[in-house]
Design a protein around this motif. Structure first.
Motif, PDB file in Angstrom:
ATOM      1  N   TYR A  11     -25.113  36.260 -42.350  1.00  0.00           N
ATOM      2  CA  TYR A  11     -23.747  36.026 -42.820  1.00  0.00           C
ATOM      3  C   TYR A  11     -23.734  34.923 -43.876  1.00  0.00           C
ATOM      4  N   ALA A  12     -24.529  33.861 -43.639  1.00  0.00           N
ATOM      5  CA  ALA A  12     -24.622  32.764 -44.600  1.00  0.00           C
ATOM      6  C   ALA A  12     -25.254  33.231 -45.907  1.00  0.00           C
ATOM      7  N   CYS A  13     -26.233  34.123 -45.828  1.00  0.00           N
ATOM      8  CA  CYS A  13     -26.842  34.655 -47.050  1.00  0.00           C
ATOM      9  C   CYS A  13     -25.819  35.422 -47.880  1.00  0.00           C
ATOM     10  N   ALA A  14     -24.918  36.140 -47.206  1.00  0.00           N
ATOM     11  CA  ALA A  14     -23.854  36.826 -47.938  1.00  0.00           C
ATOM     12  C   ALA A  14     -22.973  35.817 -48.674  1.00  0.00           C
ATOM     13  N   MET A  15     -22.695  34.679 -48.042  1.00  0.00           N
ATOM     14  CA  MET A  15     -21.938  33.620 -48.717  1.00  0.00           C
ATOM     15  C   MET A  15     -22.696  33.112 -49.940  1.00  0.00           C
ATOM     16  N   GLY A  16     -24.010  32.960 -49.803  1.00  0.00           N
ATOM     17  CA  GLY A  16     -24.808  32.508 -50.939  1.00  0.00           C
ATOM     18  C   GLY A  16     -24.755  33.478 -52.101  1.00  0.00           C
ATOM     19  N   VAL A  17     -24.778  34.763 -51.816  1.00  0.00           N
ATOM     20  CA  VAL A  17     -24.690  35.773 -52.869  1.00  0.00           C
ATOM     21  C   VAL A  17     -23.334  35.679 -53.573  1.00  0.00           C
ATOM     22  N   ILE A  18     -22.266  35.509 -52.790  1.00  0.00           N
ATOM     23  CA  ILE A  18     -20.930  35.376 -53.382  1.00  0.00           C
ATOM     24  C   ILE A  18     -20.857  34.130 -54.258  1.00  0.00           C
ATOM     25  N   MET A  19     -21.445  33.015 -53.795  1.00  0.00           N
ATOM     26  CA  MET A  19     -21.469  31.793 -54.599  1.00  0.00           C
ATOM     27  C   MET A  19     -22.197  32.019 -55.916  1.00  0.00           C
ATOM     28  N   LEU A  20     -23.334  32.726 -55.864  1.00  0.00           N
ATOM     29  CA  LEU A  20     -24.088  33.016 -57.083  1.00  0.00           C
ATOM     30  C   LEU A  20     -23.252  33.838 -58.054  1.00  0.00           C
ATOM     31  N   LEU A  21     -22.610  34.883 -57.551  1.00  0.00           N
ATOM     32  CA  LEU A  21     -21.814  35.744 -58.417  1.00  0.00           C
ATOM     33  C   LEU A  21     -20.631  34.986 -59.034  1.00  0.00           C
ATOM     34  N   LEU A  22     -19.965  34.165 -58.221  1.00  0.00           N
ATOM     35  CA  LEU A  22     -18.831  33.406 -58.740  1.00  0.00           C
ATOM     36  C   LEU A  22     -19.268  32.409 -59.807  1.00  0.00           C
ATOM     37  N   THR A  23     -20.434  31.787 -59.593  1.00  0.00           N
ATOM     38  CA  THR A  23     -20.928  30.817 -60.573  1.00  0.00           C
ATOM     39  C   THR A  23     -21.295  31.508 -61.879  1.00  0.00           C
ATOM     40  N   LEU A  24     -21.929  32.681 -61.780  1.00  0.00           N
ATOM     41  CA  LEU A  24     -22.261  33.436 -62.993  1.00  0.00           C
ATOM     42  C   LEU A  24     -21.001  33.869 -63.735  1.00  0.00           C
TER      43      LEU A  24
END
Length: 311
Positions: free
Chosen positions: A281-294
């Motif tokens: 679940y935390a990894c999914a949050m990390g992916v969302i953070m990456l996408l939002l930052t990009l």
């Protein structure tokens, strides 16, 4: 480029590109893979759950609140930091033009640069300790002590700076701005020094005031530097993990108090990863953070793009 030169260039690029793929790109791919599972972190076994983690994210009130907090930081931190940095850089470089000798900075500008830059040499961990003392919720804190001395705060009920929902995020923004203004002042000063002084002197002869010189000369010629600073400060605003987890740590695992009012995406992610054991679940949050930052970086670069001014 001749055939031999291609081989020569490829030989130099092979090792750096391979290291980049192994240590940067591959972890991103692994994280995305784990985000599609129910991985618990400690176990080597996990089941594929598809997009269930991502569906749960958008029903998680704590994570959605954290995204909103990051957006607030994203708006206020770059705007306040850049405005203050440009103003101070303008003053220490060309703000003292009324003195003899043409366009120059205010008196003591070299000393001011050192003073403003000093917070940048402090690590975020030191800043957290320093401002925890400043924001102490009793009369021993610097802010409360000053307000009590001025008679603006009742000694029996001092302000709890890091425990008030309407104040805690502004307290964190103040720390980031205080830490960053000096660095961006030096950055903008370096850019201003590349602007010919003849431009300012010609504007002075034509009767331009300080405000006119700033908006008609300085800001347009600094736009590329402002754009770069905005992207970097946006990335800082999308993180905020160290300050939130250090300064609000007494309010729960990895901070975020009171009642998740200072939580950001990174603190929610680490809490789920290390404290609750919901690593997939935390990894999914990390992916969302990456996408939002990009997305943030691309949108900022496109929105602030303008025709380059040559001088």
């Amino acid at each position: 480029m001749r055939k031999g030169q291609y081989r020569f260039v490829a030989g130099f690029l092979l090792v750096p590109v391979a290291l980049y793929l192994i240590f940067v790109i591959w972890p991103y791919i692994q994280t995305f893979g784990y985000s599609l599972t129910d991985w618990k972190g400690q176990s080597q076994t996990f089941d594929f759950v598809g997009l269930d983690n991502y569906k749960a994210l958008f029903q998680d009130d704590v994570f959605l609140k954290a995204i909103w907090h990051n957006i607030q930081f994203l708006v206020f931190i770059p705007v306040i930091t850049i405005l203050l940095s440009i103003f101070f850089a303008f003053m220490v470089n060309v703000g003292g033009r009324s003195r003899a000798g043409g366009v120059s900075g205010v008196a003591g500008s070299s000393f001011y640069k050192i003073v403003y830059f000093f917070p940048q040499v402090l690590s975020l961990a030191i800043l957290a300790v320093l401002f925890n003392a400043v924001y102490r919720s009793d009369g021993g804190g610097m802010l409360n002590g000053l307000l009590i001395k001025l008679g603006l705060v009742d000694p029996d009920s001092p302000v709890e700076w890091l425990n008030e929902p309407g104040i805690v995020r502004w307290a964190l923004i103040l720390v980031v701005v205080w830490h960053g203004v000096g660095f961006y002042l030096v950055l903008f000063s370096a850019a201003m020094q590349s602007i010919p002084r003849d431009v300012y002197e010609a504007a002075l002869i034509d009767g331009a005031g300080r405000a006119q010189s700033f908006f008609r000369i300085t800001l347009p010629l600094l736009w590329d530097t402002v754009q770069t600073a905005w992207v970097y400060l946006g990335i800082v605003a999308m993180d905020m993990f160290v300050l939130v987890s250090s300064m609000t740590a007494s309010m729960g695992a990895y901070g975020g108090g009171p009642n998740h009012e200072s939580d950001v995406m990174s603190t929610v992610m680490m809490r789920n990863f290390l404290y609750f054991g919901k690593s997939g679940y935390a990894c999914a949050m990390g992916v969302i953070m990456l996408l939002l930052t990009l997305v943030l970086s691309v949108v900022t670069l496109r929105a602030t793009r303008r025709e380059r001014i040559e001088f």
